[in-house]
Design a protein around this motif. Structure first.
Motif, PDB file in Angstrom:
ATOM      1  N   CYS A 134       2.931  -3.567  11.872  1.00 44.12           N
ATOM      2  CA  CYS A 134       3.354  -2.986  10.609  1.00 44.12           C
ATOM      3  C   CYS A 134       3.472  -1.488  10.812  1.00 44.12           C
ATOM      4  O   CYS A 134       2.508  -0.835  11.204  1.00 44.12           O
ATOM      5  N   PHE A 142       0.760  -7.927   4.871  1.00 49.44           N
ATOM      6  CA  PHE A 142      -0.054  -9.124   5.105  1.00 49.44           C
ATOM      7  C   PHE A 142      -0.980  -9.432   3.946  1.00 49.44           C
ATOM      8  O   PHE A 142      -1.454 -10.540   3.798  1.00 49.44           O
ATOM      9  N   ARG A 143      -1.235  -8.419   3.129  1.00 54.30           N
ATOM     10  CA  ARG A 143      -2.132  -8.656   2.013  1.00 54.30           C
ATOM     11  C   ARG A 143      -1.519  -9.617   1.006  1.00 54.30           C
ATOM     12  O   ARG A 143      -2.206 -10.151   0.165  1.00 54.30           O
ATOM     13  N   PRO A 198       0.821  -1.226   0.000  1.00 51.76           N
ATOM     14  CA  PRO A 198       0.000   0.000   0.000  1.00 51.76           C
ATOM     15  C   PRO A 198       0.852   1.272   0.000  1.00 51.76           C
ATOM     16  O   PRO A 198       0.481   2.260  -0.632  1.00 51.76           O
ATOM     17  N   PRO A 247       4.650  -7.744   9.305  1.00 52.29           N
ATOM     18  CA  PRO A 247       4.868  -8.545   8.099  1.00 52.29           C
ATOM     19  C   PRO A 247       6.335  -8.485   7.677  1.00 52.29           C
ATOM     20  O   PRO A 247       7.020  -7.501   7.981  1.00 52.29           O
ATOM     21  N   CYS A 284      -2.745  -5.762  11.787  1.00 52.24           N
ATOM     22  CA  CYS A 284      -1.544  -5.026  11.404  1.00 52.24           C
ATOM     23  C   CYS A 284      -0.926  -4.289  12.583  1.00 52.24           C
ATOM     24  O   CYS A 284       0.255  -3.975  12.578  1.00 52.24           O
ATOM     25  N   CYS A 286      -1.962   3.472   6.645  1.00 51.81           N
ATOM     26  CA  CYS A 286      -2.344   2.550   5.578  1.00 51.81           C
ATOM     27  C   CYS A 286      -3.862   2.474   5.405  1.00 51.81           C
ATOM     28  O   CYS A 286      -4.586   2.256   6.367  1.00 51.81           O
ATOM     29  N   TYR A 298      -4.837 -11.657   9.214  1.00 57.47           N
ATOM     30  CA  TYR A 298      -5.196 -10.347   8.668  1.00 57.47           C
ATOM     31  C   TYR A 298      -6.586 -10.382   8.031  1.00 57.47           C
ATOM     32  O   TYR A 298      -7.409  -9.498   8.230  1.00 57.47           O
ATOM     33  N   PHE A 314       3.442   0.893   8.951  1.00 56.99           N
ATOM     34  CA  PHE A 314       2.637   1.725   8.077  1.00 56.99           C
ATOM     35  C   PHE A 314       1.172   1.756   8.523  1.00 56.99           C
ATOM     36  O   PHE A 314       0.368   2.471   7.945  1.00 56.99           O
ATOM     37  N   HIS A 315       0.846   1.019   9.578  1.00 53.69           N
ATOM     38  CA  HIS A 315      -0.580   0.863   9.847  1.00 53.69           C
ATOM     39  C   HIS A 315      -1.280   2.155  10.249  1.00 53.69           C
ATOM     40  O   HIS A 315      -2.477   2.288  10.102  1.00 53.69           O
TER      41      HIS A 315
HETATM   42  S1  SF4 Z   1       0.463  -5.061   6.769  1.00 60.27           S
HETATM   43 FE1  SF4 Z   1      -1.461  -4.040   7.090  1.00 60.27          FE
HETATM   44  S2  SF4 Z   1      -0.929  -1.936   7.679  1.00 60.27           S
HETATM   45 FE2  SF4 Z   1       0.881  -2.886   6.821  1.00 60.27          FE
HETATM   46  S3  SF4 Z   1       0.850  -2.276   4.726  1.00 60.27           S
HETATM   47 FE3  SF4 Z   1      -0.133  -4.266   4.785  1.00 60.27          FE
HETATM   48  S4  SF4 Z   1      -2.301  -3.824   5.057  1.00 60.27           S
HETATM   49 FE4  SF4 Z   1      -1.196  -1.943   5.484  1.00 60.27          FE
END
Ligand code: SF4
Ligand code: SF4
Lengths: 748, 339
Positions: free
Chosen positions: A677, A711-712, A639, A695, A690, A683, A720, A679-680
């Motif tokens: 994560c 995780f996506r 993301p 991840p 997250c 994100c 997730y 970035f959560h």
């Molecule tokens: S792990 Fe979750 S918060 Fe991190 S980038 Fe992927 S979806 Fe976004």
């Protein structure tokens, strides 16, 4: 300042320049500029930094003004407020139409009237927000003194200020109570925008308002600007060197070259059908994500000196279409359509002579890829670099718990021979630190950095003979800086600077051979005659030339890896492609690898893409996605990479600036990175899982080179997919962006 | 963060004073020809060769608060304890407690120094600001020249010239003392007049030789600040000129001069030794000079200590107020972008 009393004639004026101004008029102008010139008296003669410029600004439009540095665009901005700095002299007419038929002759105002016009009617935002604030008073004081100076109702105006600040996704109380240095660059710039709008002006002039910021922040600010423009009925003049940046934002564009406008038109026309040779060249020269790599080309030659602008069309020395007429006569505006003008005699032929393909077909681009080895040259394993941040070195700071900045966290990376790895990310993401770790210029706090299997820091520390001596490693890993000037000794001639490394590393070389080698390299990078350049001092070189010398100097050591830290960011747009090309050509010649650091995805794509290299995306000290350049650009998985991709403006005009695919504008504090994560907090896809787990790049090995830490990417069994999406607390203005109610602006 | 800053500065100040006191102790105790041998030789002169060592030691203790026959650390503790109680020993020359002598002298030195300091900086800053605003004018150029010239004269040379010309030749100013002998002490007009009259020349010699460098510094800073973007933005925002002059130019130009002010405090107090001697002005410096001449160790040490403490306190106060004036001080410099 000229005291012209013939304001009325402004609309019919223009015979002086021999230009027919009827064509550039708009229906409902809020500001009319006629024959505006700015001159400075210099020893070398009169310097004309704005040359008989005429332009209308339409009410409620966003007008983008594009030009390279030194094209006179800042002078134009100052002229709108009659704010040219001494000893510059502004002549011509600037007429402001507040409402209906009223007219204000800006250059004829008394000092007090002018004081009222500025900020109340026409306001301005400068580049460098940091330097626009008084460092010793709070932001609140800045607002209050402005309101007071204009006798506005303090309470109402402050309420407006708060509204503006929260419109710009900031917490008003926090910002108002801060001192300027306590805000991040992006916040400062947004605060400055709020300050310029506090008196509810009708026109906002923005001079490179985002140039000093990360692309992502630039784009975020742009999307906010659009909302502000809607909400407060502003006319915005947005001045920039970055054509793709404004292309999606502006209603109309005006391109400046050599102190005058060469092409004016609606944004979509101008991008879709540019007719002036300079505009076309500019579009080709600017790295962007859509133009095929094989089509990008630098503009040859240099922009003219304001004291000595060429006769006739000022672009003729660089123009492939130039003929006798161009050299003799100054072209007037030719109508391309009724609202699209081009100052070129041969505008109809330009499309043929300078072809542009805007239909995103990607050509074959494997231009420079050399043989890559199986064994890595440099290999990083689980590298951490943590800095202790101590407030200051006083007696008692010993007792203080130092803040630890996680500049690089647990990164593994291999660099092969003939490899190109580009690291991208916002400032403060740790890309420079990682780069330095790769070339052994930054000692990791944990993990190992190995050069051809030999641990670099062990080689340095150990007294015994190591497999590869440290000296050899140092020499094989070189660096060129963003500011080439800083790495060249100002008191040494180019030749001397280049000889020093040769003497040190190859003492047996014959002096004549040495000289020969240096001269041929100078020649090779296009600095000819080389004998002349070799005898110059750094200050006698242009930025691009200095960067070339720095590059040669690094290459003379015959290095295996060169770290190029934002090596082209300081250069003018049209030069960037040229220098990057050169670097890649030299890679072929010298068999080196590059670790290229950039905050700009377009540059990254150009550099890595052309050499078939990789792009690594960093966020808060972690590598979140890495893979082949074209895959990262065209098929981003993480993301955050998608956000960066979004922030790199396309030339595609249909796509108006949308809201960022992001929940927060500002980066979290690297001292205390978010859990799970990292970035959560920003994100758009973040889910509850997250916030807990982190991840990794290798958590879901699918065997390709393209790896993503999100995780996506994990398979369906991961928790997730089961957990709840994170919903933002609406009160927290600093985090919430996605839920903003602004709809994409429709082109009227 | 802010609190830490204050604690740090306080600790630094206390530590400096402590170090100086310890040094003083070491000097008294260890210096060859120090007070012990001095007193012994005095007694030898008076009483011939039968000097009773006990008697010498007792006398030394009376004067310097140090008992030479005790072990070193006891001596040190005694000395410190006495100091903390404000006991600096007894002057051998005046035969009065040093604390008393210095307590009566200190206000006068502080009086002269603080007025000099205020005038030097007041004059320097005002002139410098005016010069910067009309940069390149004739006033600017001539003031610059005069400032450089006056600044190159040492203050004591200026003092000697002043006292010789205005004091001895013209008899316009007194050549010594802090007030006329016929004026009663107290807060009355005659007393104040007399005090200023007597302090005029010492103050003048410090100010005349000192304001130039401050004016030049202020001029330079102001010119730099006037070129800053935020001044331009402030003008465009339509702020009244006097606001810009005070809150923008003045404030940002004066801040860097704080360091200069700290140095000036130390410089002036240090200079008071020679200055007060030249003008026979009984302040701390004057007594210190006397103490040195008469090898009156307790007086010398006491004065030295007081001057040091004054300098440390001056710098300490300047430091703390600087933190108040410049929001950027003590916040670690905000170099977050460095990595
Ligand atoms: S792990 Fe979750 S918060 Fe991190 S980038 Fe992927 S979806 Fe976004
Ligand atoms: S007028 Fe001539 S020289 Fe100028 S841009 Fe057009 S073709 Fe080129």
């Amino acid at each position: 300042m000229s005291k012209t009393d013939d304001t009325q004639t402004a609309t019919t004026a223009g015979t002086g320049a021999g230009t027919d101004l009827s064509s550039i008029r708009v229906d409902d102008p809020i500001v009319e500029i006629r024959n505006a010139s700015v001159t400075f008296d210099m020893e070398r003669g009169e310097s004309r930094v704005l040359d008989e410029v005429s332009l209308d600004i339409e009410r409620d439009e966003i007008l983008g003004i594009v030009g390279e540095s030194g094209s006179g665009k800042s002078m134009f901005a100052s002229a709108l407020l009659d704010a040219i700095v001494n000893p510059g002299v502004l002549t011509g007419d600037v007429t402001y139409h507040p409402q209906g038929d009223a007219e204000v002759d800006v250059l004829g105002l008394s000092p007090e009237q002018l004081r009222e016009l500025r900020w109340e009617e026409i306001s301005m935002v400068f580049q460098g927000a940091q330097s626009s604030f008084n460092p010793t008073i709070t932001i609140r004081a800045h607002f209050e003194e402005t309101i007071e100076a204009h006798n506005y109702n303090m309470e109402q105006a402050m309420a407006h200020a708060r509204e503006l600040l929260s419109d710009l996704y900031m917490d008003p109380d926090r910002v108002l109570d801060s001192y300027p240095h306590e805000l991040s660059g992006g916040m400062q710039q947004r605060t400055l925008i709020a300050l310029s709008l506090v008196l509810e002006p009708n026109v906002l002039v923005m001079d490179e308002p985002t140039a000093a910021l990360d692309l992502l922040m630039q784009r975020s600010i742009l999307s906010l600007l659009e909302d502000l423009q809607e909400k407060y009925d502003l006319s915005i003049v947005f001045i920039t060197h970055d054509l793709p940046l404004v292309a999606g934002l502006a209603d109309r564009l005006a391109v400046m070259y050599a102190f005058e406008f060469v092409e004016i038109g609606p944004a979509s026309d101008l991008i879709g059908n540019p007719t002036h040779p300079y505009t076309r060249a500019l579009l080709k020269a600017v790295p962007n994500l859509d133009t095929p790599l094989s089509e990008m080309r630098p503009i040859d030659g240099m922009a003219p000196d304001p004291v000595d602008v060429p006769q006739g069309c000022s672009y003729h020395p660089r123009c492939p279409l130039a003929d006798e007429t161009c050299r003799a006569e100054d072209p007037t505006y030719h109508d391309v359509t009724s609202d699209h003008q081009s100052a070129c005699f041969h505008w109809e032929d330009s499309a043929e002579a300078i072809p542009l393909s805007t239909d995103g077909e990607h050509g074959e681009t494997q231009a420079f890829a050399g043989e890559q080895s199986d064994e890595p040259v440099v290999s990083l394993e689980d590298v951490d670099v943590h800095f202790d941040q101590v407030s200051d070195g006083g007696l008692l700071s010993v007792f203080q718990e130092p803040d630890t900045v996680h500049a690089v966290d647990d990164i593994s990376l291999d660099v092969y021979e003939n490899d190109v790895v580009t690291l991208v990310g916002e400032s403060g993401c740790g890309k420079t630190t990682l780069g330095k770790a790769v070339i052994g210029a930054q000692r990791p706090t944990d993990g190992t950095v190995a050069y051809r299997g030999q641990d670099i820091w062990e080689a340095k520390d150990s007294r015994r003979e190591t497999d590869i001596p440290y000296e050899h490693i140092r020499r094989s890993l070189q660096m060129i800086h963003q500011d080439p000037g800083s790495s060249l000794n100002p008191n040494r001639k180019v030749a001397a600077s280049l000889k020093a490394p040769l003497k040190r590393w190859e003492p047996d070389m014959d002096p004549d051979d040495r000289q020969e080698r240096i001269l041929s390299l100078l020649e090779y990078v296009g600095m000819s005659p080389p004998g002349d350049y070799a005898q110059r001092y750094p200050h006698q070189l242009s930025g691009g030339e200095k960067q070339r010398v720095a590059l040669i100097r690094a290459l003379l050591m015959n290095p295996d890896v060169i770290l190029a830290d934002e090596a082209v960011s300081a250069l003018d747009v049209s030069l960037r492609v040229e220098v990057m090309d050169l670097m890649l050509e030299l890679q072929d010649l010298f068999d080196t690898s590059y670790v290229f650091i950039s905050h700009n995805l377009s540059n990254a794509r150009y550099f890595s893409g052309k050499a078939g290299g990789r792009i690594g995306v960093m966020y808060l000290g972690e590598l979140v996605e890495i893979g082949p350049a074209e895959q990262i650009i065209n098929d981003p998985q993480h993301p955050y990479t998608k956000v960066l991709r979004w922030s790199t403006a396309d030339l595609d005009i249909e796509e108006t600036v949308e809201d960022p695919p992001l929940r927060g504008i500002d980066i979290p504090d690297p001292v205390d990175p978010p859990s799970g994560c990292r970035f959560h907090t920003r994100c758009p896809e973040a889910r509850e899982a997250c916030t807990r787990a982190q991840p990794t790049l290798d958590g879901h090995d699918d065997g390709t080179e393209h790896r993503t830490a999100c995780f996506r990417e994990y398979d369906e069994s991961h928790e997730y997919w089961e957990s709840e999406p994170i919903v933002d607390d609406a009160d927290d203005a600093d985090v919430a962006v996605g839920g903003s109610d602004s709809d994409a602006r429709t082109d009227e | 963060m802010i609190n830490n800053y204050y604690i740090e500065r306080t600790a630094q100040a206390v530590f400096t004073v402590f170090a100086v006191v310890t040094m003083t102790f070491g000097m008294i105790r260890l210096m060859p020809g120090g007070p012990v041998s001095y007193i012994r030789s005095q007694l030898v002169q008076q009483q011939g060769n039968q000097v009773d060592m006990e008697q010498v030691n007792a006398l030394v203790e009376v004067y310097t608060n140090v008992a030479p026959d005790e072990p070193l650390y006891i001596q040190y503790i005694d000395y410190m304890a006495a100091l903390l109680q404000g006991d600096l020993g007894v002057s051998m020359f005046y035969n009065d407690p040093v604390t008393e002598i210095l307590a009566s002298a200190a206000p006068w030195t502080v009086f002269v120094m603080s007025i000099s300091l205020v005038l030097t900086f007041g004059l320097g800053i005002t002139l410098g600001a005016v010069m910067a605003y009309i940069e390149g004018s004739r006033f600017d150029v001539s003031t610059t020249l005069v400032s450089i010239f006056l600044n190159s004269i040492p203050y004591y040379v200026m003092a000697i010239i002043l006292v010789y010309v205005l004091g001895y030749q013209f008899n316009w100013f007194p050549t010594g003392g802090r007030i006329s002998s016929d004026v009663a002490t107290g807060m009355n007009l005659a007393f104040l007049q007399s005090a200023f009259y007597h302090a005029a020349l010492p103050i003048a010699s410090l100010v005349i030789t000192g304001f130039g460098i401050q004016a030049l510094a202020m001029r330079g800073n102001s010119i730099r600040v006037l070129g800053e973007d935020y001044i331009r933005v402030a003008r465009l925002r339509g702020l009244p000129p006097h606001d810009i002059a005070l809150r923008y130019v003045g404030r940002n130009a004066i801040l860097p001069m704080y360091t200069g002010m700290m140095i000036a405090i130390g410089f002036m107090f240090g200079g008071s030794v020679i200055l007060e001697e030249i003008f026979a002005y009984p302040g701390i410096g004057y007594y210190m000079f006397r103490g040195i001449m008469a090898r009156d160790y307790p007086l010398m040490m006491g004065a030295f200590l007081i001057i040091t403490i004054a300098v440390v306190v001056g710098i300490y106060v300047a430091d703390l107020t600087y933190g108040k004036l410049d929001p950027r001080a003590g916040s670690g410099g905000g170099n977050r972008e460095a990595y």
